[in-house]
Scaffold this motif. Structure first.
Motif, PDB file in Angstrom:
ATOM      1  N   LEU A  61      77.171  36.702  78.865  1.00 23.96           N
ATOM      2  CA  LEU A  61      78.549  36.235  78.948  1.00 23.96           C
ATOM      3  C   LEU A  61      79.227  36.442  77.599  1.00 23.96           C
ATOM      4  CD1 LEU A  61      77.928  32.795  80.706  1.00 23.96           C
ATOM      5  CD2 LEU A  61      78.783  34.872  81.780  1.00 23.96           C
ATOM      6  N   LEU A  62      80.532  36.497  77.619  1.00 27.78           N
ATOM      7  CA  LEU A  62      81.298  36.517  76.386  1.00 27.78           C
ATOM      8  C   LEU A  62      81.774  35.097  76.130  1.00 27.78           C
ATOM      9  CD1 LEU A  62      82.439  38.507  74.218  1.00 27.78           C
ATOM     10  CD2 LEU A  62      84.609  38.298  75.432  1.00 27.78           C
ATOM     11  N   LYS A  63      81.315  34.532  75.030  1.00 23.44           N
ATOM     12  CA  LYS A  63      81.710  33.166  74.678  1.00 23.44           C
ATOM     13  C   LYS A  63      83.004  33.240  73.887  1.00 23.44           C
ATOM     14  CE  LYS A  63      79.921  28.808  73.157  1.00 23.44           C
ATOM     15  NZ  LYS A  63      78.764  28.076  72.688  1.00 23.44           N
ATOM     16  N   ILE A  64      83.997  32.487  74.350  1.00 20.41           N
ATOM     17  CA  ILE A  64      85.292  32.465  73.674  1.00 20.41           C
ATOM     18  C   ILE A  64      85.398  31.192  72.847  1.00 20.41           C
ATOM     19  CG2 ILE A  64      86.505  33.978  75.288  1.00 20.41           C
ATOM     20  CD1 ILE A  64      87.609  31.472  76.665  1.00 20.41           C
ATOM     21  N   HIS A  65      85.913  31.344  71.645  1.00 24.13           N
ATOM     22  CA  HIS A  65      86.131  30.220  70.729  1.00 24.13           C
ATOM     23  C   HIS A  65      87.595  30.227  70.323  1.00 24.13           C
ATOM     24  CE1 HIS A  65      81.920  29.178  69.486  1.00 24.13           C
ATOM     25  NE2 HIS A  65      81.715  30.346  70.048  1.00 24.13           N
ATOM     26  N   LEU A  66      88.260  29.112  70.509  1.00 26.18           N
ATOM     27  CA  LEU A  66      89.603  29.001  69.965  1.00 26.18           C
ATOM     28  C   LEU A  66      89.513  29.030  68.445  1.00 26.18           C
ATOM     29  CD1 LEU A  66      91.202  26.157  72.102  1.00 26.18           C
ATOM     30  CD2 LEU A  66      91.925  28.536  72.036  1.00 26.18           C
ATOM     31  N   VAL A  99      91.049  39.600  75.529  1.00 28.73           N
ATOM     32  CA  VAL A  99      89.653  39.327  75.896  1.00 28.73           C
ATOM     33  C   VAL A  99      89.226  40.294  76.988  1.00 28.73           C
ATOM     34  CG1 VAL A  99      88.071  37.618  76.887  1.00 28.73           C
ATOM     35  CG2 VAL A  99      89.791  36.891  75.221  1.00 28.73           C
ATOM     36  N   GLU A 100      90.074  40.491  77.983  1.00 30.67           N
ATOM     37  CA  GLU A 100      89.769  41.425  79.075  1.00 30.67           C
ATOM     38  C   GLU A 100      89.564  42.829  78.538  1.00 30.67           C
ATOM     39  OE1 GLU A 100      90.048  44.400  81.997  1.00 30.67           O
ATOM     40  OE2 GLU A 100      91.615  44.127  80.485  1.00 30.67           O
ATOM     41  N   GLU A 101      90.442  43.266  77.659  1.00 30.04           N
ATOM     42  CA  GLU A 101      90.332  44.603  77.074  1.00 30.04           C
ATOM     43  C   GLU A 101      89.053  44.733  76.246  1.00 30.04           C
ATOM     44  OE1 GLU A 101      92.986  47.681  74.336  1.00 30.04           O
ATOM     45  OE2 GLU A 101      93.620  45.593  74.531  1.00 30.04           O
ATOM     46  N   TYR A 102      88.708  43.694  75.507  1.00 29.93           N
ATOM     47  CA  TYR A 102      87.489  43.704  74.704  1.00 29.93           C
ATOM     48  C   TYR A 102      86.256  43.909  75.595  1.00 29.93           C
ATOM     49  CZ  TYR A 102      83.878  42.076  71.459  1.00 29.93           C
ATOM     50  OH  TYR A 102      82.748  41.992  70.669  1.00 29.93           O
ATOM     51  N   ILE A 103      86.184  43.160  76.702  1.00 35.29           N
ATOM     52  CA  ILE A 103      85.042  43.306  77.613  1.00 35.29           C
ATOM     53  C   ILE A 103      85.038  44.692  78.245  1.00 35.29           C
ATOM     54  CG2 ILE A 103      84.037  42.520  79.802  1.00 35.29           C
ATOM     55  CD1 ILE A 103      84.932  39.682  79.056  1.00 35.29           C
ATOM     56  N   ARG A 104      86.175  45.147  78.714  1.00 37.17           N
ATOM     57  CA  ARG A 104      86.279  46.448  79.381  1.00 37.17           C
ATOM     58  C   ARG A 104      85.810  47.581  78.476  1.00 37.17           C
ATOM     59  NH1 ARG A 104      91.333  48.777  79.523  1.00 37.17           N
ATOM     60  NH2 ARG A 104      92.229  46.691  79.546  1.00 37.17           N
ATOM     61  N   ASN A 105      86.078  47.484  77.173  1.00 37.17           N
ATOM     62  CA  ASN A 105      85.722  48.544  76.232  1.00 37.17           C
ATOM     63  C   ASN A 105      84.391  48.314  75.529  1.00 37.17           C
ATOM     64  OD1 ASN A 105      88.119  49.925  76.788  1.00 37.17           O
ATOM     65  ND2 ASN A 105      89.241  48.687  75.309  1.00 37.17           N
ATOM     66  N   HIS A 106      83.720  47.205  75.821  1.00 41.07           N
ATOM     67  CA  HIS A 106      82.467  46.869  75.142  1.00 41.07           C
ATOM     68  C   HIS A 106      81.335  47.749  75.657  1.00 41.07           C
ATOM     69  CE1 HIS A 106      79.120  44.517  73.563  1.00 41.07           C
ATOM     70  NE2 HIS A 106      80.016  43.964  72.739  1.00 41.07           N
ATOM     71  N   GLU A 111      77.008  44.808  81.830  1.00 41.33           N
ATOM     72  CA  GLU A 111      76.097  43.659  81.874  1.00 41.33           C
ATOM     73  C   GLU A 111      76.827  42.314  81.792  1.00 41.33           C
ATOM     74  OE1 GLU A 111      72.695  44.029  79.099  1.00 41.33           O
ATOM     75  OE2 GLU A 111      73.536  46.031  78.719  1.00 41.33           O
ATOM     76  N   ILE A 112      78.012  42.313  81.204  1.00 41.13           N
ATOM     77  CA  ILE A 112      78.751  41.061  80.991  1.00 41.13           C
ATOM     78  C   ILE A 112      79.278  40.559  82.332  1.00 41.13           C
ATOM     79  CG2 ILE A 112      80.706  39.966  79.829  1.00 41.13           C
ATOM     80  CD1 ILE A 112      80.437  42.158  77.642  1.00 41.13           C
ATOM     81  N   SER A 176      84.930  34.756  85.848  1.00 44.92           N
ATOM     82  CA  SER A 176      84.179  35.994  86.059  1.00 44.92           C
ATOM     83  C   SER A 176      84.934  37.165  85.439  1.00 44.92           C
ATOM     84  CB  SER A 176      83.958  36.248  87.548  1.00 44.92           C
ATOM     85  OG  SER A 176      85.168  36.638  88.164  1.00 44.92           O
ATOM     86  N   LYS A 177      84.197  38.210  85.121  1.00 45.49           N
ATOM     87  CA  LYS A 177      84.802  39.417  84.554  1.00 45.49           C
ATOM     88  C   LYS A 177      85.802  40.021  85.545  1.00 45.49           C
ATOM     89  CE  LYS A 177      82.318  43.158  84.301  1.00 45.49           C
ATOM     90  NZ  LYS A 177      81.303  44.150  83.879  1.00 45.49           N
TER      91      LYS A 177
END
Length: 186
Positions: A61-66, A99-106, A111-112, A176-177
């Protein structure tokens, strides 16, 4: 006093950033994105999200932190609780496309499974697309409560211990992604 603590926190934040392996998002609005992120392996109980995504132990998972010190600095001048909530909501809403763009390009995008956050600010998060789950392990819930307490105290002008304890119950936020892409893809 509040300004003093924010100044100290501002000085310590780069050290915290290095110790937690957080990453700034590298989208066109990096300076404006309120999140810092890191990949994590999920260690909680099995969760099924409303779109059928099944999250179990060791899923990626991608953990998000404010970026709390930045957010608190912006909120410091705002007295109204409603205005603060609206400002946080808007900052999160503006930042989720990054965040969406980061996951899409990771490189591990396939796997995320989604994003996870832990917060005491769960009101309104469903309108953003998040699903809220309680933290079931009492020791972990207490630990998260204790780590969120300074943020809660610094963000309120109405210092009532009873109110702070009631408002600061931490919970998981999941998305979910696929849902993230459906709602926030640029």
């Amino acid at each position: 006093m509040r300004q003093y603590f924010l100044s100290v926190w501002n000085l310590l934040d780069p050290i915290y950033y290095q110790c937690t392996r957080l990453t700034y998002l590298h989208d066109s609005d990096t300076a404006k994105n309120i999140f810092r992120v890191r990949l994590t392996r999920y260690k909680g109980r099995n969760i099924t999200l409303s779109d059928g995504t099944y999250i179990q132990k060791n899923d990626l998972l991608l953990k998000i932190h404010l970026h709390n010190v930045r957010l608190l600095s912006e909120l410091n001048q705002v007295k109204s609780v409603i205005r603060k909530a609206k400002l946080i909501y808007q900052e999160v809403q503006k930042s989720l496309p990054g965040v969406e763009e980061y996951i899409r390009n990771h490189k591990h995008s396939n796997e995320i499974k989604g994003i996870i956050g832990i917060t005491t600010l769960s009101k309104g998060s469903e309108r953003l697309g998040f699903e809220i789950f309680t933290i079931s392990h009492p020791v972990y819930r207490w630990l998260k409560w204790a780590t969120c307490l300074p943020i809660t105290i610094l963000s309120t002008h109405d210092f009532s211990v009873k109110k702070i304890i009631k408002q600061s119950t931490p919970c998981y936020l999941f998305m979910s992604k696929d849902k993230l892409s459906r709602i926030y893809k640029k």
